[in-house]
Scaffold this motif. Sequence first.
Motif, PDB file in Angstrom:
ATOM      1  N   PHE A  37      -5.843  -3.391   9.961  1.00 45.17           N
ATOM      2  CA  PHE A  37      -6.898  -2.461   9.582  1.00 45.17           C
ATOM      3  C   PHE A  37      -6.356  -1.434   8.585  1.00 45.17           C
ATOM      4  O   PHE A  37      -6.984  -1.116   7.580  1.00 45.17           O
ATOM      5  N   LYS A  38      -5.169  -0.950   8.883  1.00 46.61           N
ATOM      6  CA  LYS A  38      -4.531   0.033   7.992  1.00 46.61           C
ATOM      7  C   LYS A  38      -4.317  -0.562   6.602  1.00 46.61           C
ATOM      8  O   LYS A  38      -4.537   0.080   5.582  1.00 46.61           O
ATOM      9  N   LEU A  92      -7.472  -0.711   4.759  1.00 36.19           N
ATOM     10  CA  LEU A  92      -7.838   0.623   4.306  1.00 36.19           C
ATOM     11  C   LEU A  92      -7.060   0.994   3.052  1.00 36.19           C
ATOM     12  O   LEU A  92      -7.596   1.537   2.082  1.00 36.19           O
ATOM     13  N   ARG A  93      -5.763   0.666   3.076  1.00 36.79           N
ATOM     14  CA  ARG A  93      -4.918   1.009   1.943  1.00 36.79           C
ATOM     15  C   ARG A  93      -5.397   0.289   0.678  1.00 36.79           C
ATOM     16  O   ARG A  93      -5.490   0.859  -0.390  1.00 36.79           O
ATOM     17  N   ARG A  94      -5.721  -0.993   0.879  1.00 38.99           N
ATOM     18  CA  ARG A  94      -6.209  -1.766  -0.275  1.00 38.99           C
ATOM     19  C   ARG A  94      -7.545  -1.210  -0.757  1.00 38.99           C
ATOM     20  O   ARG A  94      -7.826  -1.183  -1.939  1.00 38.99           O
ATOM     21  N   LEU A  95      -8.340  -0.803   0.195  1.00 38.23           N
ATOM     22  CA  LEU A  95      -9.666  -0.280  -0.135  1.00 38.23           C
ATOM     23  C   LEU A  95      -9.523   0.984  -0.979  1.00 38.23           C
ATOM     24  O   LEU A  95     -10.244   1.186  -1.966  1.00 38.23           O
ATOM     25  N   ILE A  96      -8.575   1.818  -0.590  1.00 39.02           N
ATOM     26  CA  ILE A  96      -8.362   3.052  -1.348  1.00 39.02           C
ATOM     27  C   ILE A  96      -7.923   2.732  -2.769  1.00 39.02           C
ATOM     28  O   ILE A  96      -8.309   3.389  -3.724  1.00 39.02           O
ATOM     29  N   TYR A  97      -7.173   1.646  -2.878  1.00 35.31           N
ATOM     30  CA  TYR A  97      -6.710   1.247  -4.211  1.00 35.31           C
ATOM     31  C   TYR A  97      -7.882   0.818  -5.089  1.00 35.31           C
ATOM     32  O   TYR A  97      -7.828   0.897  -6.303  1.00 35.31           O
ATOM     33  N   VAL A  98      -8.937   0.352  -4.444  1.00 35.33           N
ATOM     34  CA  VAL A  98     -10.096  -0.139  -5.198  1.00 35.33           C
ATOM     35  C   VAL A  98     -10.871   1.012  -5.834  1.00 35.33           C
ATOM     36  O   VAL A  98     -11.487   0.849  -6.886  1.00 35.33           O
ATOM     37  N   ASP A 109      -7.529 -10.426  -2.739  1.00 33.50           N
ATOM     38  CA  ASP A 109      -6.276  -9.769  -2.349  1.00 33.50           C
ATOM     39  C   ASP A 109      -5.993  -9.944  -0.871  1.00 33.50           C
ATOM     40  O   ASP A 109      -4.872 -10.249  -0.462  1.00 33.50           O
ATOM     41  N   ILE A 110      -7.029  -9.722  -0.082  1.00 33.09           N
ATOM     42  CA  ILE A 110      -6.875  -9.797   1.366  1.00 33.09           C
ATOM     43  C   ILE A 110      -6.560 -11.235   1.783  1.00 33.09           C
ATOM     44  O   ILE A 110      -5.663 -11.477   2.595  1.00 33.09           O
ATOM     45  N   LEU A 120      -2.841 -15.415   3.742  1.00 27.54           N
ATOM     46  CA  LEU A 120      -2.237 -16.737   3.586  1.00 27.54           C
ATOM     47  C   LEU A 120      -0.729 -16.669   3.483  1.00 27.54           C
ATOM     48  O   LEU A 120      -0.036 -17.611   3.815  1.00 27.54           O
ATOM     49  N   ASP A 121      -0.219 -15.568   2.971  1.00 31.03           N
ATOM     50  CA  ASP A 121       1.224 -15.476   2.758  1.00 31.03           C
ATOM     51  C   ASP A 121       1.863 -14.542   3.775  1.00 31.03           C
ATOM     52  O   ASP A 121       1.757 -13.329   3.664  1.00 31.03           O
ATOM     53  N   PRO A 122       2.543 -15.122   4.765  1.00 26.14           N
ATOM     54  CA  PRO A 122       3.116 -14.270   5.804  1.00 26.14           C
ATOM     55  C   PRO A 122       4.219 -13.349   5.283  1.00 26.14           C
ATOM     56  O   PRO A 122       4.596 -12.405   5.968  1.00 26.14           O
ATOM     57  N   ARG A 123       4.715 -13.638   4.085  1.00 25.11           N
ATOM     58  CA  ARG A 123       5.788 -12.787   3.573  1.00 25.11           C
ATOM     59  C   ARG A 123       5.284 -11.428   3.127  1.00 25.11           C
ATOM     60  O   ARG A 123       6.059 -10.515   2.899  1.00 25.11           O
ATOM     61  N   ILE A 124       3.962 -11.314   2.975  1.00 20.21           N
ATOM     62  CA  ILE A 124       3.410 -10.007   2.621  1.00 20.21           C
ATOM     63  C   ILE A 124       3.205  -9.216   3.896  1.00 20.21           C
ATOM     64  O   ILE A 124       2.480  -9.628   4.792  1.00 20.21           O
ATOM     65  N   GLU A 125       3.899  -8.096   3.975  1.00 22.80           N
ATOM     66  CA  GLU A 125       3.807  -7.287   5.184  1.00 22.80           C
ATOM     67  C   GLU A 125       2.593  -6.379   5.073  1.00 22.80           C
ATOM     68  O   GLU A 125       2.336  -5.794   4.033  1.00 22.80           O
ATOM     69  N   TYR A 126       1.861  -6.301   6.141  1.00 21.38           N
ATOM     70  CA  TYR A 126       0.730  -5.372   6.112  1.00 21.38           C
ATOM     71  C   TYR A 126       1.246  -3.947   6.229  1.00 21.38           C
ATOM     72  O   TYR A 126       1.972  -3.626   7.123  1.00 21.38           O
TER      73      TYR A 126
END
Lengths: 279, 314, 345
Positions: B3-4, B7-13, B302-303, B308-314
């Motif tokens: 969720f965080k 939110l972070r991605r959303l703020i970037y939008v 983006d999401i 799909l890529d587990p290497r991307i840490e949330y």
Amino acid sequence: MSIKEVMRRFRSERLAFVSFIFLLIISIVAIFAPLITPYNPNAQNLSNILANPSFSHWMGTDNLGRDIFSRVIMGTRTAIQASLFAIIIPLSIGVPIGIIAGYLGGIIDDIFMRIVDAIIAIPGILLALGITAALGISLWNAMIAIGIVAIPQFARLARGQTLQVRTEPYVESAKISGAGPIWTMFKHIIPNISPPVLVQASVNISFAVLAETSLSFLGMGAQSPQISWGSMIQQAYSMINLNPWLIVYPGVATALTVMAGNFVGDGLRVAIDPKLKKL
Amino acid sequence: MFFKFLLRRLIYVIPTLLITTLVVFSFILLIPGDPVVALLGENATPEKIAQMREQLGLNDPILVQYGNWLLHAIHGDLGKSIFTGQPVFEAVTGRLAVTFQLVFISMLVSVGLGMFFAITSVYFPNSVMDYIARFISILGASLPNFWVAMLLVVFFSLTLNWLPATGFISITENTAGFFKTVLLPAISLGAVGMAVITRHLRSSLLEVMGADFVRTAYSKGVSRWRSIFNHGLRNAMLPVVTTIGIGFGNAIGGTVVIETIFAIPGTGQLAVNSILQRDFTMLQGVVLILIVLVIIINFITDIVYALLDPRIEY
Amino acid sequence: MTSKEEWPLLEVKNLHASISTTKGNIIPVNSISYSIKPGEIVALVGESGSGKSVSALSIMRLNAPEIKYKSGSVINYKGKNLLELKEKEMRRLRGNEISMIFQDPMFSLNPVHRIGKQIAETVKLHRKVTPKEAKDIVLDLLKKVGIPDPERRMSNYPHQLSGGMRQRVMIAMALACQPTLLIADEPTTALDVTIQAQILTLIRNLQEETGISVLLITHDLGVVAEIADRVLVMYCGKIVEEGTVDELFENPLHPYTKGLMASVPELSEHSKRRLETIPGSVPNPLELPKGCNFCDRCPYASEECGEKEPVLTKASAESDRQVACWYPLGKKGEINHYAKTSNFS
Ligand SMILES: Nc1ncnc2c1ncn2[C@@H]1O[C@H](COP(=O)(O)OP(=O)(O)OP(=O)(O)O)[C@@H](O)[C@H]1O
Ligand SMILES: [Mg+2]
């Protein structure tokens, strides 16, 4: 990598090289179009409408008896003009903006990148449409719009290169020896940026031709008696029950030109970075 | 956690939204001369001009104008059509469902067929399918969508009489009718995307299939199908997700042309009509909403990528 | 060590693999023959490019498709020629009876799947198990290969593990179906020195526990000395020497073997001394020297060596030692019948 080396490798990319020659021929045809056309492309001959291809009319005639071949030839002008706009405008506006942003760095650069990213996210045709609508419907304005749409890509490219070059020792030393910073940047960046800009430019030819024909097709580019492949297709479409062949000639011309631009772009990309050679 | 991250991605939008809307808004600055005169025509009465000036808020500084416009836009008020007086927001959202159906089907076409061609071409190298896939991926991306549309119409409507050349039936009205009317426009709209996805996924899959971990999979006794579907595809799809997102944006842009050809009453047609009618507020509204749509899709892309890529840490 | 029966588990005969390129034919594996007995650890050593990986991948039939086997090549596993099996039958053996671990654990695991799932996949491919059973097997395997907190680790992705951990996961995956033959292609080359030792010890211990046969590929004779029973030395696609570890280290017969030994720190007699490498480099596979392929780099080579190629022959009546050299070295590295000044240690 020097531009010479790139060119040498580019020449061995056969499809791309042939496409390049094709674009060159199209450009020459565009320059000398009025001399090449066998007929006045706008001359009507109502006694000979929708004629099939023959020796006198290689591609037949349209609903007003105009020679299609002559019109396709004239259409190269519009397409090539649009391509030039889509290269010259971003080159003269986008590249300087990118270099300055990359050079200044910091918050200005951040803001700049955000703006560029945001604009790139807008589908090109929508942006071109909006700008054309605002400037007023005309072929000239459509071409300006197409040029404006292409600015952010070039700006982004130039900025990326600038960031790379900025830290190079020779730039630092030039700064110390008192050369004007912006001047130094231009001097060192222009040669470095040339290969990727060439790729982008050839891709832009494709974009420009697609956008110009689309806008003309929608009635927002070429206005009669101006001739564009897009408006030819549009006119042919209204007559499609009578002669579906009419859409083929301008359509093939458009497709071939767009394809050539893409192939040249691919070939250049491989020539710059041979590792990409896979498809 | 997730969720965080959202939110972070959303703020970037948000900055992207602000910038794109500002760009759309500032179209009005490009109008040469007095925009109101340009909008209303040379022989508009002075009262009408003054009224329009007031309505558009043109007497304020540009950023104030933008601020007001944005504030209204957030509340679903995009002004009134200069031409018909209809509220822009309603006019656009009323047509959005149609465009959305069209774009959705066209994306199904491009993603579905693109994946099909890419996978079969990797699975059967040097087969007929492989050559078809390579041919499509080379030529498809260069075909103008309106031209593809016409060829399809000539063939499937005029020659074979299978599918209608124009018109649109919403899926909510009649499912069979929907598929009949949506097929040609969706294919024309999705053709380029299909070619690009075929090409991109094919090369990405070919590369992944040569990776060490695929050899590991084979060494475990995995079959070729399984190695492609279970091991290759998900890795190969990662870079393609971005391509699909871009394809979505292009499809939305392409509706302007395709809806005009097929006389589909969607937002694309609305955009073209409002330009021809010099209905500038309407055009602004359409373009704005379409761009917001594109930004939302980019956000989703983006999401999906991150999922799909587990290497991307949330 | 478990008892070693005499019949071979794997018998490779005249294995010949070639690739035709635009510049000519490359023969990465040139008619090699060897066998592996049950419970035996056989090491295959040689410099980079000598054809170790190609010959190992031949057993799995996982070589690149452009690599072709000459007719007459035989890889008998339990009496069946693997090179003639149908792909489907071959798949049933891979990961089940014969499994393999690779050099670089960085890239050998699928980055988008959890490691538990990747190990379970091997089990599910070859056994009928419920998800619960599969999970138990995975946990058990992870414990066996020394991964702490397996319950948590099994839901990790490869990028969340260190290189050593990943190689342990690879080993767990390879052992999941209790295979009879494990092929390990340079399993420690990409790891830190301390981790290398741990992984080797693990392989050794697991081998003793399960009695599995191991084909261990390496270019590091130190590794060989530590865990192998028998050694095959490969050079330019051919086996140039074969013997038990003790025999080989006691008395290398082929100058190439001796050269390899001199280049390993722990093995060289005067460890303080500068390590010696074999002079020259591996010849271009497209332009192999005539006669003995090693003659260009061999300090003992005579003219004859450059003309006729030595074949692998028994070196003594009482043991299985073999060597392919016209002038095998004698005890303590002295040349037997013919002496040239030595540059080796
Ligand atoms: N797919 C291939 N195409 C072309 N040449 C190949 C291919 N696979 C192997 N070779 C060649 O075969 C020879 C043997 O390669 P191989 O990988 O078996 O060596 P190796 O002994 O395992 O070396 P290393 O220690 O580097 O792993 C090399 O010369 C290599 O270039
Ligand atoms: Mg190897």
